[in-house]
Scaffold this active site. Structure first.
Site, short mmCIF file in Angstrom:
data_model
loop_
_atom_site.label_atom_id
_atom_site.label_comp_id
_atom_site.label_asym_id
_atom_site.label_seq_id
_atom_site.Cartn_x
_atom_site.Cartn_y
_atom_site.Cartn_z
N ASP A 35 -9.04 8.45 2.60
CA ASP A 35 -10.28 7.86 3.51
C ASP A 35 -11.54 8.16 2.70
O ASP A 35 -11.73 9.34 2.25
CB ASP A 35 -10.23 8.52 5.00
CG ASP A 35 -9.53 7.56 5.80
OD1 ASP A 35 -8.58 6.94 5.32
OD2 ASP A 35 -9.31 7.93 6.98
N ASP A 36 -12.54 7.49 2.88
CA ASP A 36 -13.87 7.81 2.73
C ASP A 36 -14.51 7.42 1.24
O ASP A 36 -15.89 7.54 1.01
CB ASP A 36 -14.47 9.16 3.03
CG ASP A 36 -14.20 9.62 4.59
OD1 ASP A 36 -13.92 8.65 5.37
OD2 ASP A 36 -14.49 10.72 4.88
N HIS A 86 -12.92 0.76 6.25
CA HIS A 86 -13.38 1.90 6.74
C HIS A 86 -14.69 1.84 7.41
O HIS A 86 -15.46 3.13 7.49
CB HIS A 86 -12.98 3.02 6.19
CG HIS A 86 -12.77 4.61 6.70
ND1 HIS A 86 -12.00 4.83 7.68
CD2 HIS A 86 -13.42 5.59 6.42
CE1 HIS A 86 -12.09 6.01 8.26
NE2 HIS A 86 -12.71 6.60 7.24
N HIS A 90 -19.30 4.24 7.94
CA HIS A 90 -18.72 5.38 8.46
C HIS A 90 -18.96 5.41 10.00
O HIS A 90 -19.40 6.83 10.30
CB HIS A 90 -18.69 6.70 7.67
CG HIS A 90 -17.48 7.41 7.93
ND1 HIS A 90 -17.59 8.73 8.66
CD2 HIS A 90 -16.14 7.58 7.23
CE1 HIS A 90 -16.56 9.32 8.66
NE2 HIS A 90 -15.65 8.60 7.84
N HIS A 183 -8.63 12.86 2.33
CA HIS A 183 -9.80 12.25 2.12
C HIS A 183 -10.53 12.28 0.61
O HIS A 183 -10.27 13.59 0.05
CB HIS A 183 -10.89 12.76 2.97
CG HIS A 183 -10.63 12.77 4.34
ND1 HIS A 183 -9.69 13.36 5.29
CD2 HIS A 183 -11.13 11.88 5.53
CE1 HIS A 183 -9.66 12.74 6.31
NE2 HIS A 183 -10.69 12.09 6.47
#
Length: 214
Positions: A35-36, A86, A90, A183
């Site tokens: 993620d991210d 995603h 965020h 992440h």
């Protein structure tokens, strides 16, 4: 230390059964997710490690990061990894107006599709922080998305835990079908960069194989 479940309990999976928490199978297949990103140097490091081990994973990308780092995003796609939405900024769905949240999801989808038209065929979404309202979830699913959560949380983002604890979170809780979350972010880099290679080695030794969510 922050409060969270490293291993998602059956009651959570049952309560939120409209989300994908794991992918049970008989082939000892597990699913790495990140993620991210894309994040300079960090995402590229992850890609190098995955390439060394011939592992495909799923990257839940932030739209704004795609805009800022398009070459890294292109590399993720070129190397055969799956892409997930995603949101663009965020956003935490619990503290964001539904209209604004859904517009943010749509903005991320737009930049993903500009570089990866195949995304239409397998639309994956993961809410930042794992938080979205039932109405947001309904609308996202109505747009053709599968909402992907996780079975095992590495907790690499938690700067109060050691890299060794991050590794232990993964290897002690992974079973067939586990969706494992790391992440590729600056905040998580120290724990993730320690745990990922060792987790791969441990899981391979135990006979696990790896696949994408798409």
């Amino acid at each position: 230390m922050k409060m969270y479940w490293v291993k998602t309990g059956w009651f959570i999976k049952k309560l939120f059964s409209g989300y994908v928490w794991d992918m049970p199978n008989n082939q000892k297949t597990v699913y790495f997710t990140f993620d991210d990103g894309p994040t300079p140097k960090i995402t590229e490091w992850v890609l190098d490690i995955l390439q060394q081990h011939n592992i495909k994973a799923t990257f839940f990308c932030i739209g704004n990061n795609i805009v800022q780092h398009p070459d890294i995003f292109k590399r993720i796609i070129a190397e055969g990894h799956a892409i997930g939405n995603h949101t663009f900024n965020h956003y935490n769905g619990w503290s964001t107006n539904n209209k604004i949240y859904l517009e943010n999801v749509a903005a991320a989808e737009k930049v993903i599709l500009e570089q990866n038209p195949k995304f239409k065929q397998a639309k994956l979404f993961r809410p930042p922080y794992g938080k979205m309202t039932p109405l947001q979830a309904k609308h996202v699913r109505n747009k053709g998305y599968k909402i992907i959560m996780w079975d095992v949380l590495s907790a690499d983002f938690d700067t109060t835990i050691s890299p060794e604890r991050c590794l232990k979170n993964v290897i002690d809780n992974t079973i067939e079908g586990s969706i494992i979350i790391f992440h590729d972010s600056v905040k998580a880099a120290k724990n993730m960069q320690y745990a990922l290679p060792l987790a791969i080695a441990n899981l391979k030794e135990r006979g696990f194989t790896f696949d994408t969510m798409a």
